[in-house]
Design a protein around this motif. Sequence first.
Motif, PDB file in Angstrom:
ATOM      1  N   LYS A 292       1.122 -25.091 -39.874  1.00 25.10           N
ATOM      2  CA  LYS A 292       1.845 -26.056 -40.700  1.00 25.10           C
ATOM      3  C   LYS A 292       1.042 -27.339 -40.900  1.00 25.10           C
ATOM      4  O   LYS A 292       1.168 -28.012 -41.942  1.00 25.10           O
ATOM      5  CB  LYS A 292       3.209 -26.378 -40.096  1.00 25.10           C
ATOM      6  N   TYR A 293       0.180 -27.666 -39.946  1.00 21.86           N
ATOM      7  CA  TYR A 293      -0.656 -28.846 -40.116  1.00 21.86           C
ATOM      8  C   TYR A 293      -1.820 -28.580 -41.068  1.00 21.86           C
ATOM      9  O   TYR A 293      -2.222 -29.461 -41.837  1.00 21.86           O
ATOM     10  CB  TYR A 293      -1.162 -29.333 -38.761  1.00 21.86           C
ATOM     11  N   LEU A 294      -2.355 -27.383 -41.019  1.00 24.11           N
ATOM     12  CA  LEU A 294      -3.389 -27.028 -41.984  1.00 24.11           C
ATOM     13  C   LEU A 294      -2.812 -27.016 -43.401  1.00 24.11           C
ATOM     14  O   LEU A 294      -3.507 -27.365 -44.364  1.00 24.11           O
ATOM     15  CB  LEU A 294      -3.991 -25.660 -41.650  1.00 24.11           C
ATOM     16  N   LYS A 295      -1.562 -26.652 -43.519  1.00 27.68           N
ATOM     17  CA  LYS A 295      -0.906 -26.670 -44.829  1.00 27.68           C
ATOM     18  C   LYS A 295      -0.817 -28.092 -45.365  1.00 27.68           C
ATOM     19  O   LYS A 295      -1.007 -28.339 -46.559  1.00 27.68           O
ATOM     20  CB  LYS A 295       0.487 -26.053 -44.726  1.00 27.68           C
ATOM     21  N   LYS A 296      -0.539 -29.059 -44.497  1.00 31.45           N
ATOM     22  CA  LYS A 296      -0.492 -30.465 -44.910  1.00 31.45           C
ATOM     23  C   LYS A 296      -1.853 -30.936 -45.408  1.00 31.45           C
ATOM     24  O   LYS A 296      -1.958 -31.664 -46.405  1.00 31.45           O
ATOM     25  CB  LYS A 296      -0.017 -31.341 -43.744  1.00 31.45           C
ATOM     26  N   VAL A 297      -2.902 -30.519 -44.699  1.00 26.97           N
ATOM     27  CA  VAL A 297      -4.252 -30.882 -45.118  1.00 26.97           C
ATOM     28  C   VAL A 297      -4.569 -30.260 -46.474  1.00 26.97           C
ATOM     29  O   VAL A 297      -5.162 -30.912 -47.355  1.00 26.97           O
ATOM     30  CB  VAL A 297      -5.281 -30.439 -44.059  1.00 26.97           C
ATOM     31  N   LEU A 298      -4.178 -29.013 -46.661  1.00 28.04           N
ATOM     32  CA  LEU A 298      -4.440 -28.333 -47.925  1.00 28.04           C
ATOM     33  C   LEU A 298      -3.720 -29.025 -49.084  1.00 28.04           C
ATOM     34  O   LEU A 298      -4.258 -29.123 -50.197  1.00 28.04           O
ATOM     35  CB  LEU A 298      -4.008 -26.870 -47.839  1.00 28.04           C
ATOM     36  N   GLU A 299      -2.517 -29.526 -48.849  1.00 31.53           N
ATOM     37  CA  GLU A 299      -1.786 -30.242 -49.895  1.00 31.53           C
ATOM     38  C   GLU A 299      -2.552 -31.481 -50.343  1.00 31.53           C
ATOM     39  O   GLU A 299      -2.619 -31.793 -51.540  1.00 31.53           O
ATOM     40  CB  GLU A 299      -0.393 -30.626 -49.383  1.00 31.53           C
ATOM     41  N   ILE A 300      -3.143 -32.192 -49.382  1.00 33.34           N
ATOM     42  CA  ILE A 300      -3.953 -33.364 -49.720  1.00 33.34           C
ATOM     43  C   ILE A 300      -5.181 -32.948 -50.517  1.00 33.34           C
ATOM     44  O   ILE A 300      -5.563 -33.593 -51.502  1.00 33.34           O
ATOM     45  CB  ILE A 300      -4.366 -34.116 -48.434  1.00 33.34           C
ATOM     46  N   LEU A 301      -5.794 -31.837 -50.106  1.00 28.46           N
ATOM     47  CA  LEU A 301      -6.974 -31.335 -50.805  1.00 28.46           C
ATOM     48  C   LEU A 301      -6.625 -30.971 -52.248  1.00 28.46           C
ATOM     49  O   LEU A 301      -7.367 -31.311 -53.190  1.00 28.46           O
ATOM     50  CB  LEU A 301      -7.521 -30.115 -50.048  1.00 28.46           C
ATOM     51  N   LYS A 302      -5.494 -30.314 -52.441  1.00 24.86           N
ATOM     52  CA  LYS A 302      -5.079 -29.916 -53.788  1.00 24.86           C
ATOM     53  C   LYS A 302      -4.781 -31.121 -54.673  1.00 24.86           C
ATOM     54  O   LYS A 302      -5.042 -31.100 -55.884  1.00 24.86           O
ATOM     55  CB  LYS A 302      -3.849 -29.006 -53.704  1.00 24.86           C
TER      56      LYS A 302
ATOM     57  N   GLN B  67      -6.562 -40.201 -46.084  1.00 24.67           N
ATOM     58  CA  GLN B  67      -5.249 -39.563 -46.137  1.00 24.67           C
ATOM     59  C   GLN B  67      -4.996 -38.651 -44.945  1.00 24.67           C
ATOM     60  O   GLN B  67      -3.896 -38.624 -44.386  1.00 24.67           O
ATOM     61  CB  GLN B  67      -5.107 -38.779 -47.434  1.00 24.67           C
ATOM     62  N   ILE B  68      -6.016 -37.877 -44.557  1.00 27.38           N
ATOM     63  CA  ILE B  68      -5.831 -36.943 -43.442  1.00 27.38           C
ATOM     64  C   ILE B  68      -5.690 -37.708 -42.125  1.00 27.38           C
ATOM     65  O   ILE B  68      -4.836 -37.374 -41.289  1.00 27.38           O
ATOM     66  CB  ILE B  68      -6.996 -35.941 -43.383  1.00 27.38           C
ATOM     67  N   ASP B  69      -6.511 -38.735 -41.932  1.00 31.73           N
ATOM     68  CA  ASP B  69      -6.404 -39.531 -40.702  1.00 31.73           C
ATOM     69  C   ASP B  69      -5.038 -40.200 -40.594  1.00 31.73           C
ATOM     70  O   ASP B  69      -4.513 -40.388 -39.492  1.00 31.73           O
ATOM     71  CB  ASP B  69      -7.507 -40.584 -40.648  1.00 31.73           C
ATOM     72  N   ALA B  70      -4.450 -40.543 -41.729  1.00 31.85           N
ATOM     73  CA  ALA B  70      -3.144 -41.201 -41.732  1.00 31.85           C
ATOM     74  C   ALA B  70      -2.027 -40.273 -41.268  1.00 31.85           C
ATOM     75  O   ALA B  70      -0.929 -40.737 -40.905  1.00 31.85           O
ATOM     76  CB  ALA B  70      -2.833 -41.739 -43.128  1.00 31.85           C
ATOM     77  N   LEU B  71      -2.292 -38.959 -41.258  1.00 32.18           N
ATOM     78  CA  LEU B  71      -1.287 -38.008 -40.761  1.00 32.18           C
ATOM     79  C   LEU B  71      -1.143 -38.067 -39.245  1.00 32.18           C
ATOM     80  O   LEU B  71      -0.126 -37.630 -38.696  1.00 32.18           O
ATOM     81  CB  LEU B  71      -1.669 -36.580 -41.180  1.00 32.18           C
TER      82      LEU B  71
ATOM     83  N   SER C 226     -18.308 -38.755 -53.307  1.00 30.92           N
ATOM     84  CA  SER C 226     -18.167 -39.693 -52.188  1.00 30.92           C
ATOM     85  C   SER C 226     -16.780 -40.322 -52.183  1.00 30.92           C
ATOM     86  O   SER C 226     -16.192 -40.564 -51.122  1.00 30.92           O
ATOM     87  CB  SER C 226     -19.251 -40.777 -52.265  1.00 30.92           C
ATOM     88  N   GLN C 227     -16.236 -40.580 -53.364  1.00 28.86           N
ATOM     89  CA  GLN C 227     -14.886 -41.135 -53.456  1.00 28.86           C
ATOM     90  C   GLN C 227     -13.846 -40.132 -52.964  1.00 28.86           C
ATOM     91  O   GLN C 227     -12.910 -40.489 -52.239  1.00 28.86           O
ATOM     92  CB  GLN C 227     -14.587 -41.526 -54.903  1.00 28.86           C
ATOM     93  N   VAL C 228     -14.023 -38.868 -53.368  1.00 27.79           N
ATOM     94  CA  VAL C 228     -13.092 -37.824 -52.917  1.00 27.79           C
ATOM     95  C   VAL C 228     -13.142 -37.688 -51.404  1.00 27.79           C
ATOM     96  O   VAL C 228     -12.100 -37.618 -50.736  1.00 27.79           O
ATOM     97  CB  VAL C 228     -13.426 -36.474 -53.592  1.00 27.79           C
ATOM     98  N   LEU C 229     -14.353 -37.651 -50.846  1.00 27.10           N
ATOM     99  CA  LEU C 229     -14.486 -37.475 -49.405  1.00 27.10           C
ATOM    100  C   LEU C 229     -13.860 -38.636 -48.641  1.00 27.10           C
ATOM    101  O   LEU C 229     -13.145 -38.425 -47.649  1.00 27.10           O
ATOM    102  CB  LEU C 229     -15.968 -37.330 -49.038  1.00 27.10           C
ATOM    103  N   CYS C 230     -14.103 -39.858 -49.086  1.00 25.60           N
ATOM    104  CA  CYS C 230     -13.510 -41.012 -48.408  1.00 25.60           C
ATOM    105  C   CYS C 230     -11.989 -40.977 -48.507  1.00 25.60           C
ATOM    106  O   CYS C 230     -11.276 -41.291 -47.544  1.00 25.60           O
ATOM    107  CB  CYS C 230     -14.047 -42.310 -49.010  1.00 25.60           C
ATOM    108  N   SER C 231     -11.485 -40.563 -49.665  1.00 27.37           N
ATOM    109  CA  SER C 231     -10.039 -40.455 -49.835  1.00 27.37           C
ATOM    110  C   SER C 231      -9.445 -39.402 -48.905  1.00 27.37           C
ATOM    111  O   SER C 231      -8.377 -39.600 -48.308  1.00 27.37           O
ATOM    112  CB  SER C 231      -9.714 -40.113 -51.288  1.00 27.37           C
ATOM    113  N   LEU C 232     -10.135 -38.261 -48.778  1.00 29.11           N
ATOM    114  CA  LEU C 232      -9.668 -37.215 -47.872  1.00 29.11           C
ATOM    115  C   LEU C 232      -9.568 -37.731 -46.446  1.00 29.11           C
ATOM    116  O   LEU C 232      -8.563 -37.510 -45.746  1.00 29.11           O
ATOM    117  CB  LEU C 232     -10.610 -36.006 -47.929  1.00 29.11           C
TER     118      LEU C 232
END
Length: 423
Positions: free
Chosen positions: A305-315, A263-267, A254-260
């Motif tokens: 390029k935007y999916l790449k940004k999301v993947l960086e956050i996931l990693k 961070q992603i919404d902030a993009l 739940s912490q990981v999901l909320c963090s995702l």
Amino acid sequence: MYQCSLENMTEKIQTFATFGATGNGGITRYSLSKEAVMAREEFEKRMRKIGASIEIDDVGNIYATIAGEDADAKRIAMGSHVDSVLNGGNYDGILGVLSAMEVLETIVREKIPHKHPLTAVIWTNEEGSLYEPSMMCSGIVCYDYLPPQIQEKYHFEDMMDSKSIVDNKTTFGEALKRSGYQGDKKYRMTPEKYECIFETHIEQGPILEEHHKDIGVVDCVIGLMNYRVILRGQTVHSGTFPMERRKDAFYAASQVLCSLHEQIDALHIPGLVYTTGEVVCHPCIHTCVPDYFEFSFDARHKDPKYLKKVLEILKDCTKKEWSGCSCEIQEAWTRETVYWNQTLVSYVEKAARDLGVSYQYIHSGAGHDAQYLGYMLPTTMIFVQSKGGLSHCEEEYSSPEQCTEGASVMLNAVLMADMAEEL
């Protein structure tokens, strides 16, 4: 400009809605089920009535063709699928088949001249609801033209061995043979026999309705990334182990999901969509602290390029512990954005404009058989407005008028392709 028949389209929608009706306004029509066979038989009966020849390939795809003035010309195809999800609606997939039927029936009824043979297609097992994966048989047909990462999912032998998710026993190959729709490989769609293909579909989203447009001129199917996020902790008794020493994988997830999300919404990426749709919890007992929690993560956007940004956050989530739990990610599958043939897209736009139908350009966020066909042939799609944006549910609805407009747009776009020197 030619018009399809509202009366005929309405009747077709009503008739095909009886095959697998749930009693709550929707359908359950798994691929190759008796309900799907009933829909296929009705399709064949109606197509034979207008003089179409019927061919069935080795994975059950059906091709109903009316002759053109030039017997040597390549075929122009239209179509979609008749199978549904569990408790699905009366428009997803089947509208593309009904529209293709209506186009052929209109051409025959009104004796509209055309050079190319014209084909209405039913693709087998688009949904993958009973036998995974989705877009199974269009993937098999287009296999040689697909990117390597997609090819891995569609080996013929693996598809024949795909087991029912209900009984985990019956294979797709067994169901295909039992259905009576296992034909001959020689009838598969190929670039040598086919010029191009159109697919009419409901939007499955709210954009057209919100913009007061009836038709979507689709320019692409957007790319996606699908990952599994896995948290590993420790199982202990829920009533005896101190809170401060627990490694609760569910809580950590739940912490990981909320963090995702944060961070992603902030993009602030316009058009980006993402979700978590599937979870696995172990041991999934109310008296145990979970030691394992896994969730899916699906993100989609037109621009890689935007999916790449999301993947960086996931990693980045894997670089630390979450409440004492480790985090890892595994790629499930990805797809690149598939762009439609620009000439065909222009025909769809011109047909809508000349018919006086309200329209706008739009992307497809969902997958369709057309996205695999687009690797093999010039391809495009036409969207019809979905009420409330609802789909894959019994409340799914598009009005008969809108469905008929979609068929009429496709009819005229097909006739433009028929007259073209080249695509």
